[in-house]
Design a protein around this motif. Structure first.
Motif, short mmCIF file in Angstrom:
data_model
loop_
_atom_site.label_atom_id
_atom_site.label_comp_id
_atom_site.label_asym_id
_atom_site.label_seq_id
_atom_site.Cartn_x
_atom_site.Cartn_y
_atom_site.Cartn_z
N TYR A 148 75.31 -80.19 -49.03
CA TYR A 148 75.96 -80.26 -50.35
C TYR A 148 76.36 -78.87 -50.82
CZ TYR A 148 76.60 -81.13 -55.35
OH TYR A 148 77.12 -81.20 -56.61
N ARG A 149 75.49 -77.90 -50.61
CA ARG A 149 75.76 -76.53 -51.06
C ARG A 149 76.81 -75.81 -50.22
NH1 ARG A 149 70.19 -74.07 -51.26
NH2 ARG A 149 69.48 -75.91 -52.28
N PHE A 150 76.71 -75.96 -48.90
CA PHE A 150 77.51 -75.11 -48.01
C PHE A 150 78.67 -75.82 -47.31
CE2 PHE A 150 73.18 -73.27 -48.09
CZ PHE A 150 73.50 -72.11 -48.79
N ASP A 151 78.71 -77.13 -47.35
CA ASP A 151 79.80 -77.88 -46.72
C ASP A 151 80.05 -79.15 -47.53
OD1 ASP A 151 81.74 -78.92 -45.09
OD2 ASP A 151 80.50 -79.00 -43.27
N LYS A 152 80.47 -78.95 -48.78
CA LYS A 152 80.61 -80.07 -49.73
C LYS A 152 81.58 -81.13 -49.22
CE LYS A 152 80.39 -81.50 -54.37
NZ LYS A 152 81.21 -82.65 -54.26
N SER A 153 82.64 -80.74 -48.54
CA SER A 153 83.59 -81.74 -48.06
C SER A 153 82.94 -82.66 -47.03
CB SER A 153 84.86 -81.09 -47.49
OG SER A 153 84.55 -80.31 -46.36
N ASN A 154 82.09 -82.14 -46.16
CA ASN A 154 81.40 -82.98 -45.19
C ASN A 154 80.36 -83.86 -45.90
OD1 ASN A 154 81.21 -83.70 -42.36
ND2 ASN A 154 79.09 -82.96 -42.53
N TYR A 155 79.67 -83.29 -46.89
CA TYR A 155 78.73 -84.08 -47.69
C TYR A 155 79.45 -85.25 -48.34
CZ TYR A 155 76.10 -85.50 -51.80
OH TYR A 155 75.48 -86.26 -52.76
N ASP A 156 80.56 -84.96 -49.01
CA ASP A 156 81.33 -86.02 -49.67
C ASP A 156 81.77 -87.08 -48.67
OD1 ASP A 156 81.08 -84.88 -52.20
OD2 ASP A 156 83.06 -83.94 -52.16
N HIS A 157 82.24 -86.64 -47.51
CA HIS A 157 82.69 -87.59 -46.48
C HIS A 157 81.55 -88.50 -46.04
CE1 HIS A 157 84.84 -89.21 -43.04
NE2 HIS A 157 83.76 -88.93 -42.31
N THR A 158 80.39 -87.92 -45.75
CA THR A 158 79.25 -88.71 -45.29
C THR A 158 78.76 -89.65 -46.39
OG1 THR A 158 78.61 -86.93 -43.78
CG2 THR A 158 76.94 -88.61 -44.26
N ALA A 159 78.68 -89.15 -47.62
CA ALA A 159 78.23 -89.98 -48.74
C ALA A 159 79.19 -91.15 -48.96
CB ALA A 159 78.09 -89.15 -50.01
N LYS A 160 80.50 -90.90 -48.82
CA LYS A 160 81.48 -91.99 -48.95
C LYS A 160 81.32 -93.02 -47.83
CE LYS A 160 85.07 -89.33 -51.25
NZ LYS A 160 86.37 -88.66 -51.13
N GLN A 161 81.08 -92.52 -46.61
CA GLN A 161 80.89 -93.43 -45.47
C GLN A 161 79.66 -94.30 -45.68
OE1 GLN A 161 84.10 -93.07 -44.35
NE2 GLN A 161 83.12 -93.79 -42.51
N TRP A 162 78.57 -93.71 -46.14
CA TRP A 162 77.36 -94.49 -46.40
C TRP A 162 77.60 -95.50 -47.52
CZ3 TRP A 162 71.75 -92.73 -45.75
CH2 TRP A 162 71.57 -92.08 -44.55
N THR A 163 78.35 -95.08 -48.52
CA THR A 163 78.67 -96.00 -49.63
C THR A 163 79.45 -97.19 -49.10
OG1 THR A 163 78.62 -94.21 -51.26
CG2 THR A 163 79.83 -96.20 -51.86
N LEU A 164 80.44 -96.94 -48.25
CA LEU A 164 81.22 -98.04 -47.66
C LEU A 164 80.35 -98.92 -46.78
CD1 LEU A 164 84.55 -96.22 -46.73
CD2 LEU A 164 84.26 -98.04 -48.43
N GLN A 165 79.48 -98.29 -45.99
CA GLN A 165 78.66 -99.03 -45.05
C GLN A 165 77.54 -99.83 -45.71
OE1 GLN A 165 77.18 -96.69 -41.81
NE2 GLN A 165 76.07 -98.39 -40.90
N TYR A 166 76.86 -99.22 -46.68
CA TYR A 166 75.66 -99.84 -47.23
C TYR A 166 75.81 -100.40 -48.65
CZ TYR A 166 73.56 -97.39 -43.30
OH TYR A 166 73.27 -96.94 -42.06
N ALA A 167 76.79 -99.90 -49.40
CA ALA A 167 76.90 -100.29 -50.82
C ALA A 167 78.20 -101.01 -51.14
CB ALA A 167 76.74 -99.06 -51.71
N SER A 168 78.88 -101.45 -50.12
CA SER A 168 80.13 -102.18 -50.33
C SER A 168 79.84 -103.49 -51.07
CB SER A 168 80.80 -102.47 -49.00
OG SER A 168 81.86 -103.38 -49.18
N CYS A 169 80.65 -103.80 -52.05
CA CYS A 169 80.47 -105.05 -52.80
C CYS A 169 80.54 -106.26 -51.89
CB CYS A 169 81.51 -105.15 -53.91
SG CYS A 169 81.26 -103.92 -55.20
N LYS A 170 81.24 -106.13 -50.76
CA LYS A 170 81.35 -107.24 -49.82
C LYS A 170 80.01 -107.55 -49.17
CE LYS A 170 86.10 -106.05 -48.84
NZ LYS A 170 87.00 -105.40 -47.91
N ARG A 171 79.11 -106.55 -49.13
CA ARG A 171 77.79 -106.74 -48.52
C ARG A 171 76.83 -107.45 -49.46
NH1 ARG A 171 76.30 -104.07 -44.15
NH2 ARG A 171 74.18 -103.82 -44.90
N MET A 172 77.14 -107.47 -50.76
CA MET A 172 76.19 -107.99 -51.75
C MET A 172 76.29 -109.49 -51.87
SD MET A 172 74.60 -105.39 -52.74
CE MET A 172 74.82 -103.71 -52.24
#
Length: 152
Positions: free
Chosen positions: A128-152
């Motif tokens: 998060y501190r040193f490579d925010k773009s990669n952090y954002d990318h990974t967090a978005k991927q996890w959100t799509l994979q695990y928190a997608s409304c389609k999964r609920m």
């Protein structure tokens, strides 16, 4: 006193809902499931995260235990879903004057602004501190994979 206090807080949240949060009531007043939508302009936007809230028998003199049931990539959320202790309302700074609404508000702020200075997952905090773009990318991927409304 505990159940009266919890019922009062639940009633207050029904009449004054917290943005991004909805409460699923069950038969046990001491256990709530929270549906939290990821805040806009964060890598969690569009995600639906389930949180378990367990109130101890001596609530409000002890803080509630809150755990993400949905996996989330965040420096302040342990891989088992427990929310960081440095969140003032869950640490030794707990006060009976605090409410579950204040705690949920603090969690939303933590999603908007992670605390990389006192993480529970140092590797994610470093990213998060040193490579925010990669952090954002990974967090978005996890959100799509695990928190997608389609999964609920």
């Amino acid at each position: 006193m505990s159940e009266r206090r919890i019922a009062k807080e639940l009633n207050n949240l029904k009449h004054n809902p917290i943005p991004n949060c909805s409460i699923e009531e069950g038969s046990d007043l001491n256990h709530w499931t929270i549906k939290l939508t990821g805040p806009d302009n964060t890598p969690y936007a569009g995600g639906l995260f389930l949180l378990n809230v367990n109130f101890p028998k001596d609530y409000p003199f002890q803080p509630p235990r809150i755990q993400f049931e949905t996996k989330i990539y965040h420096p302040n959320v342990h891989p088992d879903g427990t929310v960081c202790k440095q969140l003032c309302s869950l640490s030794g700074k707990w006060s009976p004057a605090l409410t579950i609404g204040a705690v949920l508000g603090a969690i939303i702020i933590l999603l908007e602004e992670p605390n990389a200075d006192d993480p529970v997952v140092p590797s994610i905090a470093s990213e998060y501190r040193f490579d925010k773009s990669n952090y954002d990318h990974t967090a978005k991927q996890w959100t799509l994979q695990y928190a997608s409304c389609k999964r609920m």
